[in-house]
Scaffold this motif. Structure first.
Motif, PDB file in Angstrom:
ATOM      1  N   GLN A  33       1.125  -1.627  -0.229  1.00  0.00           N
ATOM      2  CA  GLN A  33      -0.111   0.562  -0.024  1.00  0.00           C
ATOM      3  C   GLN A  33       0.637   1.092  -0.059  1.00  0.00           C
ATOM      4  OE1 GLN A  33      -3.232   0.663  -0.293  1.00  0.00           O
ATOM      5  NE2 GLN A  33      -3.895  -1.275  -0.940  1.00  0.00           N
ATOM      6  N   LEU A  34       1.789   1.477   0.665  1.00  0.00           N
ATOM      7  CA  LEU A  34       3.105   1.748   0.706  1.00  0.00           C
ATOM      8  C   LEU A  34       3.611   2.812  -0.365  1.00  0.00           C
ATOM      9  CD1 LEU A  34       4.603   4.556   2.431  1.00  0.00           C
ATOM     10  CD2 LEU A  34       6.798   2.678   2.747  1.00  0.00           C
ATOM     11  N   CYS A  35       3.776   1.543  -1.159  1.00  0.00           N
ATOM     12  CA  CYS A  35       4.679   1.947  -2.351  1.00  0.00           C
ATOM     13  C   CYS A  35       3.055   1.530  -3.547  1.00  0.00           C
ATOM     14  CB  CYS A  35       5.014   0.218  -3.165  1.00  0.00           C
ATOM     15  SG  CYS A  35       6.649  -0.116  -2.505  1.00  0.00           S
ATOM     16  N   TYR A  36       1.924   1.441  -3.822  1.00  0.00           N
ATOM     17  CA  TYR A  36       0.725   1.784  -4.381  1.00  0.00           C
ATOM     18  C   TYR A  36       0.710   3.185  -4.122  1.00  0.00           C
ATOM     19  CZ  TYR A  36      -2.985   2.395  -7.183  1.00  0.00           C
ATOM     20  OH  TYR A  36      -4.091   2.825  -7.653  1.00  0.00           O
ATOM     21  N   ARG A  37       0.375   3.931  -2.807  1.00  0.00           N
ATOM     22  CA  ARG A  37       0.317   5.112  -2.522  1.00  0.00           C
ATOM     23  C   ARG A  37       1.721   6.230  -3.483  1.00  0.00           C
ATOM     24  NH1 ARG A  37      -4.551   6.004  -1.656  1.00  0.00           N
ATOM     25  NH2 ARG A  37      -5.390   4.292  -0.358  1.00  0.00           N
ATOM     26  N   MET A  38       2.840   6.210  -3.317  1.00  0.00           N
ATOM     27  CA  MET A  38       4.018   6.392  -4.191  1.00  0.00           C
ATOM     28  C   MET A  38       3.931   6.327  -5.181  1.00  0.00           C
ATOM     29  SD  MET A  38       5.909   7.928  -0.775  1.00  0.00           S
ATOM     30  CE  MET A  38       7.464   7.587  -1.852  1.00  0.00           C
ATOM     31  N   LEU A  39       3.451   5.745  -5.811  1.00  0.00           N
ATOM     32  CA  LEU A  39       3.976   4.955  -7.885  1.00  0.00           C
ATOM     33  C   LEU A  39       2.419   4.866  -7.976  1.00  0.00           C
ATOM     34  CD1 LEU A  39       5.750   2.228  -6.988  1.00  0.00           C
ATOM     35  CD2 LEU A  39       6.873   4.423  -7.480  1.00  0.00           C
ATOM     36  N   GLY A  40       1.482   4.655  -7.705  1.00  0.00           N
ATOM     37  CA  GLY A  40       0.082   4.900  -8.210  1.00  0.00           C
ATOM     38  C   GLY A  40       0.253   3.675  -9.320  1.00  0.00           C
ATOM     39  N   ASN A  41       0.571   2.875  -9.075  1.00  0.00           N
ATOM     40  CA  ASN A  41       0.766   1.788 -10.348  1.00  0.00           C
ATOM     41  C   ASN A  41       1.054   0.784  -9.510  1.00  0.00           C
ATOM     42  OD1 ASN A  41       2.256  -0.352 -12.230  1.00  0.00           O
ATOM     43  ND2 ASN A  41       1.641   1.102 -13.882  1.00  0.00           N
ATOM     44  N   SER A  42       0.183  -0.475  -9.277  1.00  0.00           N
ATOM     45  CA  SER A  42       0.348  -1.683  -9.004  1.00  0.00           C
ATOM     46  C   SER A  42       1.296  -2.815  -9.498  1.00  0.00           C
ATOM     47  CB  SER A  42      -1.425  -2.352  -9.403  1.00  0.00           C
ATOM     48  OG  SER A  42      -1.648  -2.395 -10.516  1.00  0.00           O
ATOM     49  N   HIS A  43       1.464  -2.277 -10.155  1.00  0.00           N
ATOM     50  CA  HIS A  43       2.740  -3.398 -10.973  1.00  0.00           C
ATOM     51  C   HIS A  43       3.900  -3.257 -10.127  1.00  0.00           C
ATOM     52  CE1 HIS A  43       0.110  -5.623 -13.580  1.00  0.00           C
ATOM     53  NE2 HIS A  43      -0.857  -4.744 -14.096  1.00  0.00           N
ATOM     54  N   GLU A  44       3.943  -1.984 -10.745  1.00  0.00           N
ATOM     55  CA  GLU A  44       5.660  -0.710 -10.216  1.00  0.00           C
ATOM     56  C   GLU A  44       5.373  -1.620  -8.330  1.00  0.00           C
ATOM     57  OE1 GLU A  44       5.615   2.842 -11.413  1.00  0.00           O
ATOM     58  OE2 GLU A  44       6.684   2.070 -13.357  1.00  0.00           O
ATOM     59  N   ALA A  45       4.165  -0.816  -7.386  1.00  0.00           N
ATOM     60  CA  ALA A  45       4.071  -0.519  -6.285  1.00  0.00           C
ATOM     61  C   ALA A  45       4.993  -2.589  -6.227  1.00  0.00           C
ATOM     62  CB  ALA A  45       2.930  -1.000  -6.042  1.00  0.00           C
ATOM     63  N   GLU A  46       4.130  -3.919  -6.460  1.00  0.00           N
ATOM     64  CA  GLU A  46       4.117  -4.932  -6.162  1.00  0.00           C
ATOM     65  C   GLU A  46       5.703  -4.680  -6.279  1.00  0.00           C
ATOM     66  OE1 GLU A  46       2.072  -7.938  -8.826  1.00  0.00           O
ATOM     67  OE2 GLU A  46      -0.094  -7.137  -8.554  1.00  0.00           O
ATOM     68  N   ASP A  47       6.271  -4.215  -7.347  1.00  0.00           N
ATOM     69  CA  ASP A  47       7.710  -4.552  -8.077  1.00  0.00           C
ATOM     70  C   ASP A  47       8.578  -4.084  -6.982  1.00  0.00           C
ATOM     71  OD1 ASP A  47       7.591  -6.066  -9.731  1.00  0.00           O
ATOM     72  OD2 ASP A  47       7.408  -4.377 -11.055  1.00  0.00           O
ATOM     73  N   MET A  48       7.979  -3.201  -6.111  1.00  0.00           N
ATOM     74  CA  MET A  48       9.294  -2.083  -5.407  1.00  0.00           C
ATOM     75  C   MET A  48       8.799  -3.127  -4.023  1.00  0.00           C
ATOM     76  SD  MET A  48      10.961   0.273  -6.391  1.00  0.00           S
ATOM     77  CE  MET A  48      11.411  -1.057  -8.435  1.00  0.00           C
ATOM     78  N   ALA A  49       7.876  -3.140  -3.440  1.00  0.00           N
ATOM     79  CA  ALA A  49       7.579  -3.935  -2.236  1.00  0.00           C
ATOM     80  C   ALA A  49       8.403  -5.343  -2.348  1.00  0.00           C
ATOM     81  CB  ALA A  49       5.849  -4.428  -2.328  1.00  0.00           C
ATOM     82  N   GLN A  50       8.482  -5.623  -3.279  1.00  0.00           N
ATOM     83  CA  GLN A  50       9.241  -6.882  -3.511  1.00  0.00           C
ATOM     84  C   GLN A  50      10.730  -6.569  -3.648  1.00  0.00           C
ATOM     85  OE1 GLN A  50       8.306  -9.673  -6.741  1.00  0.00           O
ATOM     86  NE2 GLN A  50       6.386 -10.108  -5.834  1.00  0.00           N
ATOM     87  N   GLU A  51      11.189  -5.777  -3.693  1.00  0.00           N
ATOM     88  CA  GLU A  51      12.780  -5.862  -3.879  1.00  0.00           C
ATOM     89  C   GLU A  51      12.924  -4.900  -2.670  1.00  0.00           C
ATOM     90  OE1 GLU A  51      16.052  -4.777  -5.042  1.00  0.00           O
ATOM     91  OE2 GLU A  51      14.936  -5.695  -5.848  1.00  0.00           O
ATOM     92  N   ALA A  52      11.810  -4.341  -2.002  1.00  0.00           N
ATOM     93  CA  ALA A  52      12.012  -3.756  -0.442  1.00  0.00           C
ATOM     94  C   ALA A  52      12.122  -5.430   0.402  1.00  0.00           C
ATOM     95  CB  ALA A  52      11.036  -2.897   0.076  1.00  0.00           C
ATOM     96  N   PHE A  53      11.682  -6.221   0.111  1.00  0.00           N
ATOM     97  CA  PHE A  53      11.701  -7.437   1.188  1.00  0.00           C
ATOM     98  C   PHE A  53      12.969  -7.951   0.775  1.00  0.00           C
ATOM     99  CE2 PHE A  53       7.263  -6.838   1.910  1.00  0.00           C
ATOM    100  CZ  PHE A  53       6.765  -7.381   3.137  1.00  0.00           C
ATOM    101  N   LEU A  54      13.886  -7.781  -0.137  1.00  0.00           N
ATOM    102  CA  LEU A  54      14.453  -8.693  -0.782  1.00  0.00           C
ATOM    103  C   LEU A  54      16.161  -7.815  -0.069  1.00  0.00           C
ATOM    104  CD1 LEU A  54      16.160 -11.020  -1.948  1.00  0.00           C
ATOM    105  CD2 LEU A  54      16.169  -8.806  -4.210  1.00  0.00           C
ATOM    106  N   ARG A  55      15.616  -6.525  -0.113  1.00  0.00           N
ATOM    107  CA  ARG A  55      16.725  -5.567   0.107  1.00  0.00           C
ATOM    108  C   ARG A  55      16.719  -5.817   2.002  1.00  0.00           C
ATOM    109  NH1 ARG A  55      17.939  -0.358  -3.574  1.00  0.00           N
ATOM    110  NH2 ARG A  55      17.871  -1.248  -5.192  1.00  0.00           N
ATOM    111  N   ALA A  56      15.695  -6.017   2.637  1.00  0.00           N
ATOM    112  CA  ALA A  56      15.495  -6.443   3.998  1.00  0.00           C
ATOM    113  C   ALA A  56      16.035  -7.356   4.635  1.00  0.00           C
ATOM    114  CB  ALA A  56      13.627  -6.118   4.308  1.00  0.00           C
ATOM    115  N   TYR A  57      16.060  -8.240   4.235  1.00  0.00           N
ATOM    116  CA  TYR A  57      16.779  -9.761   3.766  1.00  0.00           C
ATOM    117  C   TYR A  57      18.396  -9.606   4.003  1.00  0.00           C
ATOM    118  CZ  TYR A  57      17.534 -14.951   4.297  1.00  0.00           C
ATOM    119  OH  TYR A  57      17.508 -15.895   3.802  1.00  0.00           O
ATOM    120  N   ILE A  58      18.650  -8.976   2.580  1.00  0.00           N
ATOM    121  CA  ILE A  58      19.849  -9.175   2.136  1.00  0.00           C
ATOM    122  C   ILE A  58      20.820  -8.304   3.617  1.00  0.00           C
ATOM    123  CG2 ILE A  58      21.794  -8.780   0.717  1.00  0.00           C
ATOM    124  CD1 ILE A  58      19.738  -8.986  -1.392  1.00  0.00           C
TER     125      ILE A  58
END
Length: 187
Positions: A33-58
């Protein structure tokens, strides 16, 4: 909940990948939801959310256990979205329609408590208009507005996420709110 998260983080640090999956399950909707509100596009929001979790894990070893995990995770997601906004063409992301729905956006997928279709339509149009106007804000104001009014975070949390003094956060929220008011006043 924070105690559970910290316990899971300690498990992740010991090599337990399932523990991180539990963390993802707890935060995935809010980060999206944070990513969607920032980007306004569901596909990009999904990508950024996944990337956020990946970076958090790494980078989980760089997380300071005395900090609030959600603040750290939101900082990662917000920074990724800001970077994405800076790299994009200005109006590329303004189309937030759900594919195959003839112009409906994600707001139309949310169950309504109202039984009046006219009220529902007006409310849906208002939310869409506000989201479109938020997307027109400069990223420094957009991130402050989204974190304050949509994610409902405290000034202190926003300050930590954006790595800015509280006074600067207040200024950005005020200026973003004023810019939104002007934009909405012209409609």
């Amino acid at each position: 909940m924070e105690a559970i998260i910290k316990k899971r983080i300690k498990q992740v640090l010991k090599g337990d990948q399932n523990a991180f999956s539990e963390i993802v399950e707890l935060y995935k909707d809010r980060v999206y939801q944070l990513c969607y509100r920032m980007l306004g596009n569901s596909h990009e929001a999904e990508d950024m959310a996944q990337e956020a979790f990946l970076r958090a894990y790494i980078n989980i070893r760089s997380f300071h256990i005395q900090m609030k995990f959600s603040t750290w995770l939101y900082r990662i997601a917000t920074n990724l979205c800001i970077d994405r906004i800076r790299k994009k063409k200005p109006d590329y992301f303004l189309d937030a329609e759900v594919a195959g729905t003839e112009g409906l956006d994600l707001y139309s997928q949310i169950a309504s408590e109202s039984s009046n279709p006219e009220e529902e339509l007006e409310s849906m149009e208002l939310r869409k208009t506000i989201q479109e106007e938020i997307l027109k804000l400069p990223e420094k104001y957009r991130s402050a507005i989204v974190l304050k009014y949509i994610e409902e975070l405290s000034l202190k949390e926003i300050s930590e996420i954006l790595d800015l003094p509280v006074g600067t956060v207040k200024t950005r929220i005020h200026r973003g709110r004023e810019a939104l008011r002007k934009q909405l006043g012209h409609l």
